[in-house]
Structures are given as C-alpha cells and as structure tokens.
Motif scaffolding. Structure first.
Motif, PDB file in Angstrom:
ATOM      1  N   ALA A  28      35.845  21.404  29.120  1.00  0.00           N
ATOM      2  CA  ALA A  28      35.965  22.598  29.963  1.00  0.00           C
ATOM      3  C   ALA A  28      36.855  23.639  29.289  1.00  0.00           C
ATOM      4  CB  ALA A  28      36.513  22.219  31.333  1.00  0.00           C
ATOM      5  N   LEU A  29      37.938  23.194  28.649  1.00  0.00           N
ATOM      6  CA  LEU A  29      38.813  24.108  27.922  1.00  0.00           C
ATOM      7  C   LEU A  29      38.043  24.781  26.794  1.00  0.00           C
ATOM      8  CD1 LEU A  29      41.612  25.284  27.183  1.00  0.00           C
ATOM      9  CD2 LEU A  29      41.952  23.238  25.770  1.00  0.00           C
ATOM     10  N   GLY A  30      37.314  24.004  26.025  1.00  0.00           N
ATOM     11  CA  GLY A  30      36.544  24.563  24.914  1.00  0.00           C
ATOM     12  C   GLY A  30      35.523  25.586  25.373  1.00  0.00           C
ATOM     13  N   GLU A  31      34.832  25.285  26.473  1.00  0.00           N
ATOM     14  CA  GLU A  31      33.848  26.237  27.008  1.00  0.00           C
ATOM     15  C   GLU A  31      34.523  27.544  27.399  1.00  0.00           C
ATOM     16  OE1 GLU A  31      31.741  24.445  30.255  1.00  0.00           O
ATOM     17  OE2 GLU A  31      30.898  22.871  28.985  1.00  0.00           O
ATOM     18  N   ARG A  32      35.693  27.446  28.030  1.00  0.00           N
ATOM     19  CA  ARG A  32      36.391  28.661  28.474  1.00  0.00           C
ATOM     20  C   ARG A  32      36.911  29.452  27.283  1.00  0.00           C
ATOM     21  NH1 ARG A  32      35.544  32.539  30.891  1.00  0.00           N
ATOM     22  NH2 ARG A  32      37.316  33.834  31.350  1.00  0.00           N
ATOM     23  N   LEU A  33      37.461  28.757  26.280  1.00  0.00           N
ATOM     24  CA  LEU A  33      37.938  29.450  25.084  1.00  0.00           C
ATOM     25  C   LEU A  33      36.794  30.186  24.390  1.00  0.00           C
ATOM     26  CD1 LEU A  33      40.350  26.753  23.622  1.00  0.00           C
ATOM     27  CD2 LEU A  33      41.004  28.979  24.599  1.00  0.00           C
ATOM     28  N   ARG A  34      35.663  29.533  24.253  1.00  0.00           N
ATOM     29  CA  ARG A  34      34.518  30.178  23.605  1.00  0.00           C
ATOM     30  C   ARG A  34      34.051  31.387  24.414  1.00  0.00           C
ATOM     31  NH1 ARG A  34      30.131  26.455  21.367  1.00  0.00           N
ATOM     32  NH2 ARG A  34      31.441  26.665  19.545  1.00  0.00           N
TER      33      ARG A  34
END
Length: 132
Positions: A28-34
C-alpha cells in the motif's frame, strides 16, 4: 459487537469469498508513493535523487518488494513534497477503504448483513464471524 458476545472474528475463515487478499503495508505504501510521484510527473531518477536513494531501490519500494525504514519513508515523503504524517494517513486510508466490506454475522445458522436492530459491522475481507 458487544451485544453478540458469543461471536468471534476468525481471520481467514472458511466460507468467505475473497475478491483479493488484503494488501501488505509495504504494498500500500509503494502504491501511494508511485501515485504521488506520477501525479507530480517526476521520474524515478529525480525522486530518488531528492530522497538520497538509488532509483532501483525506489522502484522496489514502489512495487512493494522492499520494506523501507521509517527514516527512508520520511525522506521519500519529503522528496514528494508531503509530510511523513500525511503520507502515513494516506496509506492508512487506502488500506481502510480496501478492508471495508459488507458485514456478515451468523445468527441462527443464517448469514445476515447486520443483526436485526443493529448497525452494520465492517470487517476485513478475510474475516468471518463464528458462533462460539
């Protein structure tokens, strides 16, 4: 659930239909960062440079393959023009939206959306209520 003391939540219980598993925090963090990076039309190289990490590492974080430290998450938040608190809140909200599904309770052997006279209960998609 206070009025149904004989019910308990069993994560991953049988009989539940799973549309997709609940994401891990790092995913979820990676999706938001991207999403933030793409909204700003920033490249991996530019964002990674501002955060002081390699583009390869940022790519792996965005794909949910790496679990960055809190210091790294703060650096990435700063590189994307947000605060650590705001980023964490955005990720938490994303996970909360994903986890909300119509509640089901076992009452008299029948599943109901909500027990009569009570408000619906929000459960994770992999949770089941069983009579104890």
């Amino acid at each position: 659930m206070g009025e149904h003391s004989g019910l308990r939540v069993i994560p991953g219980g049988r009989g539940e239909q799973r549309s997709r598993p609940e994401p891990l925090w790092r995913e979820a963090l990676g999706e938001r960062l991207r999403a933030l990076r793409l909204e700003q039309r920033s490249t991996l190289v530019d964002t990674a440079g501002r955060a002081g990490i390699s583009p390869q590492y940022l790519s792996e974080v965005e794909r949910g393959r790496k679990e960055p430290s809190s210091e790294m998450i703060a650096a990435l938040a700063g590189a994307l023009g947000t605060s650590l608190g705001d980023l964490v809140a955005q990720v938490a909200e994303s996970m909360r939206r994903h986890a909300l599904v119509p509640a089901r309770a076992v009452v008299g052997g029948h599943r109901q959306i909500a027990p009569s006279g009570s408000a619906p209960i929000a459960l994770a998609p992999n949770a089941v209520l069983l009579a104890a």
